[in-house]
Design a protein around this motif. Structure first.
Motif, PDB file in Angstrom:
ATOM      1  N   ASP A 140       0.840  -1.187   0.000  1.00  0.00           N
ATOM      2  CA  ASP A 140       0.000   0.000   0.000  1.00  0.00           C
ATOM      3  C   ASP A 140       0.885   1.250   0.000  1.00  0.00           C
ATOM      4  OD1 ASP A 140      -2.473   1.392   0.232  1.00  0.00           O
ATOM      5  OD2 ASP A 140      -2.106   1.643   2.377  1.00  0.00           O
ATOM      6  N   LEU A 141       0.442   2.307  -0.608  1.00  0.00           N
ATOM      7  CA  LEU A 141       1.200   3.551  -0.653  1.00  0.00           C
ATOM      8  C   LEU A 141       1.531   4.050   0.754  1.00  0.00           C
ATOM      9  CD1 LEU A 141       2.448   5.725  -2.413  1.00  0.00           C
ATOM     10  CD2 LEU A 141       0.233   6.868  -2.460  1.00  0.00           C
ATOM     11  N   ASP A 142       0.652   3.819   1.710  1.00  0.00           N
ATOM     12  CA  ASP A 142       0.914   4.236   3.088  1.00  0.00           C
ATOM     13  C   ASP A 142       2.116   3.496   3.674  1.00  0.00           C
ATOM     14  OD1 ASP A 142      -1.097   6.124   3.199  1.00  0.00           O
ATOM     15  OD2 ASP A 142      -2.602   4.677   3.872  1.00  0.00           O
ATOM     16  N   ASP A 143       2.343   2.245   3.245  1.00  0.00           N
ATOM     17  CA  ASP A 143       3.523   1.505   3.700  1.00  0.00           C
ATOM     18  C   ASP A 143       4.789   2.218   3.250  1.00  0.00           C
ATOM     19  OD1 ASP A 143       2.050  -0.533   4.920  1.00  0.00           O
ATOM     20  OD2 ASP A 143       1.954  -1.687   3.052  1.00  0.00           O
ATOM     21  N   ARG A 166       5.132   5.357   2.469  1.00  0.00           N
ATOM     22  CA  ARG A 166       5.213   6.633   3.169  1.00  0.00           C
ATOM     23  C   ARG A 166       5.797   6.428   4.566  1.00  0.00           C
ATOM     24  NH1 ARG A 166       0.249   8.207   2.177  1.00  0.00           N
ATOM     25  NH2 ARG A 166       0.878   9.238   0.268  1.00  0.00           N
ATOM     26  N   LYS A 167       5.358   5.383   5.254  1.00  0.00           N
ATOM     27  CA  LYS A 167       5.845   5.083   6.598  1.00  0.00           C
ATOM     28  C   LYS A 167       7.352   4.803   6.570  1.00  0.00           C
ATOM     29  CE  LYS A 167       5.065   0.982   8.094  1.00  0.00           C
ATOM     30  NZ  LYS A 167       4.457  -0.255   8.564  1.00  0.00           N
ATOM     31  N   TYR A 168       7.811   4.035   5.585  1.00  0.00           N
ATOM     32  CA  TYR A 168       9.230   3.698   5.508  1.00  0.00           C
ATOM     33  C   TYR A 168      10.073   4.933   5.181  1.00  0.00           C
ATOM     34  CZ  TYR A 168       7.428  -1.055   5.372  1.00  0.00           C
ATOM     35  OH  TYR A 168       6.780  -2.207   5.664  1.00  0.00           O
ATOM     36  N   GLU A 226       9.311   8.087   5.780  1.00  0.00           N
ATOM     37  CA  GLU A 226       9.276   9.010   6.910  1.00  0.00           C
ATOM     38  C   GLU A 226      10.131   8.532   8.077  1.00  0.00           C
ATOM     39  OE1 GLU A 226       5.097   9.541   7.627  1.00  0.00           O
ATOM     40  OE2 GLU A 226       4.880  10.949   5.949  1.00  0.00           O
ATOM     41  N   SER A 227      10.404   7.247   8.150  1.00  0.00           N
ATOM     42  CA  SER A 227      11.222   6.714   9.246  1.00  0.00           C
ATOM     43  C   SER A 227      12.727   6.833   8.966  1.00  0.00           C
ATOM     44  CB  SER A 227      10.864   5.258   9.518  1.00  0.00           C
ATOM     45  OG  SER A 227      11.345   4.412   8.485  1.00  0.00           O
TER      46      SER A 227
END
Length: 53
Positions: free
Chosen positions: A25-28, A30-32, A34-35
């Protein structure tokens, strides 16, 4: 038995990875992304050694 030794049809890992890639998912992503600042700080603090990431 004769066949092409590098036939992509025989590469089970490639098919497995493609299936998993399509489920991300695109949110995955984004999370990576941003981390990354926290990951970089952890690597620097550990002088390139092991860290929680």
């Amino acid at each position: 038995m004769e066949w092409l030794s590098r036939s992509p049809d025989l590469n089970l890992i490639g098919n497995y990875l493609l299936e998993k890639w399509n489920k991300l998912d695109l949110d995955d992503f984004r999370k990576y992304v941003e981390s990354m600042p926290d990951r970089c700080r952890a690597v620097i603090a550990a002088n390139g050694g092991h860290n929680k990431w």
